[in-house]
Enzyme design. Structure first.
Site, PDB file in Angstrom:
ATOM      1  N   GLY B  10       0.823  -1.203   0.000  1.00  0.00           N
ATOM      2  CA  GLY B  10       0.000   0.000   0.000  1.00  0.00           C
ATOM      3  C   GLY B  10       0.855   1.250   0.000  1.00  0.00           C
ATOM      4  O   GLY B  10       2.084   1.187   0.089  1.00  0.00           O
ATOM      5  N   CYS B  11       0.190   2.399  -0.074  1.00  0.00           N
ATOM      6  CA  CYS B  11       0.879   3.695  -0.079  1.00  0.00           C
ATOM      7  C   CYS B  11       1.747   3.851   1.158  1.00  0.00           C
ATOM      8  O   CYS B  11       1.306   3.491   2.235  1.00  0.00           O
ATOM      9  CB  CYS B  11      -0.129   4.840  -0.078  1.00  0.00           C
ATOM     10  SG  CYS B  11      -0.801   5.197  -1.681  1.00  0.00           S
ATOM     11  N   PRO B  12       2.923   4.414   1.074  1.00  0.00           N
ATOM     12  CA  PRO B  12       3.612   4.852  -0.147  1.00  0.00           C
ATOM     13  C   PRO B  12       4.654   3.840  -0.606  1.00  0.00           C
ATOM     14  O   PRO B  12       5.606   4.211  -1.279  1.00  0.00           O
ATOM     15  CB  PRO B  12       4.305   6.125   0.354  1.00  0.00           C
ATOM     16  CG  PRO B  12       4.710   5.767   1.760  1.00  0.00           C
ATOM     17  CD  PRO B  12       3.668   4.819   2.286  1.00  0.00           C
TER      18      PRO B  12
END
Lengths: 353, 68
Positions: B10-12
């Site tokens: 997932g981000c980042p």
């Protein structure tokens, strides 16, 4: 809606809609507040019994359903999960406790400043410091490990639960709790609030709007993309507050806010740090939960439980300021964030194979 | 050419993994991403960093080839 123009327009619409929701009945500077509204829902279904903050907020339902619909339409709906779920649950609890010490999520923090509540400045400084701390651990290899594809039905459940909440709100059975005074008793008409939530859910899904991502990406990658959304919400909520005559600059007597700068700072520092570890702010977690990300669903459930804990254990601040229990909880939250950050940072803590 | 797989992160993380890999192989890398958000974020990072890149759609993923 890709690119800079898209995120600035989305931020502008969120800013103006937030003031419109106040005009239609929401508490001042609370057109949207993910933490406050999840807290109200926790009260509405009786998970806590603070009589002034109990309501089923249609904005939350709209955000999830809006994101769900647009993700399905754009073939971006994908059920996935399994990335350190219980760590995420506890981080959701911690983020909620931090937000309720400050009295607002990052989105409301910006809306409070846009309405003239200068106490939010302490929150923003704390938020940035919290993000800076989180980013240090990202640079040391912090991650919560990968997610995995899950059966599609798993991803549909949370949007369906939200439809169930909407049905409960409309039917209003006697076992629900609805505030008769206080912020929980102040709300825009159901279908206006729901429509606003749907629209913001769609915009936030399309643009990946995230209140923590802006500062994080600026520090990590010198990328201003998401920060433009953050600034746009601030500017447009300020202009809309001016236009509606709601703008009231100052520290004392601000709506649903206290003037204790240190605890405004620390509350949002906890939120910033926790949200960086989670990979997104409370708004972003709701949007992802509508897209089939079950890790974000678990985070939102953590926030719901966190809200119940915050009120049952008297951790949440009031307009008089932070509570003694809240101060102790904040310190525990900071220690917890430190431990989780350290143990999941691959360059700092090598797990024995 | 060095290849990294950001699937499931997932981000980042996809951008962070890209940044770290490029520090080790500044001439270019191949990056696998498994969703549109990561694809757009990595592409924006490569553009801001002065890399040329192409995006190929594979079965469930995208292959981004970044070159100096």
């Amino acid at each position: 809606m890709d690119g800079k123009k898209g995120i600035i327009i989305a931020g502008g619409i969120v800013g103006v809609l937030s003031v419109l929701l106040v005009y239609f009945g929401n508490p001042m500077n609370m057109g949207f507040c993910i933490a406050c509204f999840i807290r109200d829902i926790a009260g509405g279904i009786g998970l806590h019994r603070a009589p002034v903050v109990q309501y089923i907020r249609p904005e939350i339902i709209g955000l999830v359903i809006g994101a769900f619909i647009i993700a399905l339409a754009n073939k971006e709906f994908e059920t996935k999960g399994g990335s350190s779920p219980f760590s995420r649950f506890l981080l959701g609890v911690v983020v909620m406790i931090g937000a309720l010490i400050f009295l607002g999520c990052p989105l409301r923090m910006v809306l409070r400043l846009g309405g003239g509540d200068l106490n939010a400045i302490f929150g923003i400084v704390g938020f940035i410091i919290g993000i800076l701390v989180g980013v240090q651990f990202l640079n040391k290899g912090f991650n919560l490990k990968r997610n995995y594809k899950l059966p599609t039905v798993e991803g549909y459940l949370f949007p369906v639960v939200n439809l169930g909440l909407l049905a409960l709100l409309i039917v209003a059975p006697a076992f629900l709790f609805f505030s008769e005074t206080g912020p929980g008793s102040m709300y825009a008409p159901v279908f206006i609030a729901l429509a606003a939530g749907l629209l913001v859910g769609i915009l936030a899904q399309k643009t990946r709007l995230c209140m923590v991502g802006g500062t994080r990406d600026m520090i990590l990658f010198k990328d201003s993309h998401l920060l433009l959304g953050f600034i746009s919400i601030l500017v447009f909520s300020f202009l809309a507050n001016l236009a509606f005559g709601f703008f009231n600059p100052g520290f004392a007597g601000q709506p649903v806010a206290h003037t204790d700068g240190l605890w405004n700072f620390l509350g949002m520092a906890i939120v910033g740090w926790g949200a960086v570890l989670l990979g997104g702010c409370p708004l972003r977690q709701l949007i992802l939960s509508g897209e089939g990300n079950v890790d974000s669903v678990i985070t939102v459930v953590g926030m719901l439980v966190g809200a119940a804990i915050a009120h049952n254990f008297a951790l949440a601040s009031s307009v008089e300021g932070p509570s003694p229990n809240g101060k102790i909880a904040a310190i525990i939250c900071i220690v917890f964030l430190g431990v989780i950050s350290y143990l999941n940072s691959e360059d700092l803590f090598k797990k024995s194979a | 050419m060095k290849k990294i797989d950001t699937s499931g992160t997932g981000c980042p993380q996809p951008v962070l993994m890209t940044k770290k890999a490029l520090e080790g192989s500044p001439e270019g890398i191949d990056i696998i991403v498994d969703n549109n958000t990561a694809k757009n974020n990595v592409a924006r990072f490569l553009k801001n960093s002065g890399y040329n890149f192409s995006i190929k759609e594979e079965a469930d993923n995208f292959l981004i080839e970044a070159r100096k």
